[in-house]
Design an enzyme around this catalytic site. Sequence first.
Site, PDB file in Angstrom:
ATOM      1  N   VAL A 137      28.717  40.161  44.651  1.00  0.00           N
ATOM      2  CA  VAL A 137      27.834  39.980  43.494  1.00  0.00           C
ATOM      3  C   VAL A 137      27.819  38.505  43.135  1.00  0.00           C
ATOM      4  CG1 VAL A 137      27.484  40.493  41.043  1.00  0.00           C
ATOM      5  CG2 VAL A 137      28.293  42.286  42.585  1.00  0.00           C
ATOM      6  N   ALA A 154      30.823  34.259  41.326  1.00  0.00           N
ATOM      7  CA  ALA A 154      30.572  35.389  42.225  1.00  0.00           C
ATOM      8  C   ALA A 154      31.862  36.170  42.409  1.00  0.00           C
ATOM      9  CB  ALA A 154      30.075  34.892  43.571  1.00  0.00           C
ATOM     10  N   LYS A 155      31.779  37.315  42.987  1.00  0.00           N
ATOM     11  CA  LYS A 155      32.978  38.077  43.363  1.00  0.00           C
ATOM     12  C   LYS A 155      32.589  39.057  44.457  1.00  0.00           C
ATOM     13  CE  LYS A 155      37.293  38.365  42.087  1.00  0.00           C
ATOM     14  NZ  LYS A 155      38.127  37.280  41.547  1.00  0.00           N
ATOM     15  N   GLY A 156      33.546  39.370  45.322  1.00  0.00           N
ATOM     16  CA  GLY A 156      33.260  40.330  46.379  1.00  0.00           C
ATOM     17  C   GLY A 156      34.405  41.291  46.543  1.00  0.00           C
ATOM     18  N   ASP A 197      41.489  36.859  46.957  1.00  0.00           N
ATOM     19  CA  ASP A 197      41.791  37.575  45.714  1.00  0.00           C
ATOM     20  C   ASP A 197      42.813  38.653  46.107  1.00  0.00           C
ATOM     21  OD1 ASP A 197      40.773  37.793  42.810  1.00  0.00           O
ATOM     22  OD2 ASP A 197      40.705  39.864  43.459  1.00  0.00           O
TER      23      ASP A 197
END
Length: 425
Positions: free
Chosen positions: A68, A113-115, A154
């Site tokens: 995202v 963002a992050k995934g 992460d």
Amino acid sequence: MGYIEPAPIKDKANPFESMMSRFNIAAEALGLDEQVYNVLKSPSKQVSVSLPITMDNGSIRVFEGHRVIHSNILGPSKGGIRYAMDVHLDEVKALAAWMTWKCAVVDIPYGGAKGGIKCNPREMSAGEIERLTRAYTNAMLDVFGPDRDIPAPDMGTGPREMAWLMDEYSRAHGMTVNAVVTGKPLVLGGSLGRTEATGRGVMVSALAAMEKLMINPYHATVAVQGFGNVGSFAALLLEERGCTIVAISDISGAYYNEKGINIKEAIAYRDGNKGTLEGFAGADLMDNAGELLLLEVDVLVPAAVEDVIHSGNVEKIKAKLIVEGANGPTSAEADKVINEKGILVVPDILANAGGVTVSYFEWVQNRLGYKWTRERVNRRSDRIMKDAFDKVYETSQKYNVPLRIAAYIVAIDKVASTYQYRGGY
Ligand code: NAD
């Protein structure tokens, strides 16, 4: 044991609600235009993919992956990739927005963002994780890019996965592109100083806040919850600056020594003891690990997991200053009480932003084709953290709000005014 009393149900907002409740207060204080508010609260891009992977036993399993991009208003988006069973699009969306505010508060030219991939890396072989990482990278070739979207590690991922990601992306482009991802091993263009960067930023913001409260570090007592990457470096660096670390904890329990714990010894013990403090003799094991949060100390550093300060224990907190090493350690319910009690809180999006700051330096070095010394990395990240603290502190005075809301105000203001200059359709 390391058990922490769980937060009552009413404190358990989902991450998106918890982020939005603070965002809303800040947007109102700032008098944010409603149209811009609508732009900032919606993620700009969400990509979900199915990743069929051949497992070691020959079977094919399909994994679900997401990325995202919340915002690329300030620059290419930046954010980690999480491998965990509870990865869920809603959570990824919240964490992506969180990254937008974190980058903006320390004034680095990145969006958020992050995934994530829904998987259990502990039950997978290295080969399976490698195939999954490469398949995910391949599916995201149009999303990632050193000028578009720059992933990082992460939960459940680290330098190894980032190396595979960089390699897969580079193969697809027929050249080495190490700036596409940060958190790489040093030999692949990782930055010196990245490992300790988050704990170091916690130390810098803690010292800046102590100065405001006129707490002399040489007379200050500190309790640190969580003795992993963030907690142990924060404890070590605060000790080096004269503080007495009276309590530390990890999943094995909390350890107390009124005279001060020798943090170097504690780290050496942990490293030789499968990563835990279990059996550490340099301090007494506390009966109840949750009591670490309630100690009468000057500074409390929660650096383990989210929601540990909640409506069930907040009344009993006696620290003068809380510096949030972890993401989301204080529930929104507890925040209200903390403010009434007059405890100063350096919020997560500011206190633990040293990590993303040095990730930015990694990207800068990769783009320069140059390597900075550890001293240069530390000096520049300390300056960024101190400037960000000062700006947030001034904003809190100006709007008469707690530092957490002030941090959101600084971040939202920056993104909103940049958006207004850039314009939309
Ligand atoms: P880590 O896995 O290295 O360490 C976590 C520590 O917390 C371990 O010592 C673990 O034993 C302890 N812990 C876990 N559950 C506990 C419990 N119930 N009671 C007491 N201790 C407990 O993780 P980390 O990288 O240090 O991250 C800690 C927090 O900081 C997380 O919230 C993370 O999202 C946040 N954070 C980390 C970074 C980074 O650069 N590593 C950057 C920003 C934010």
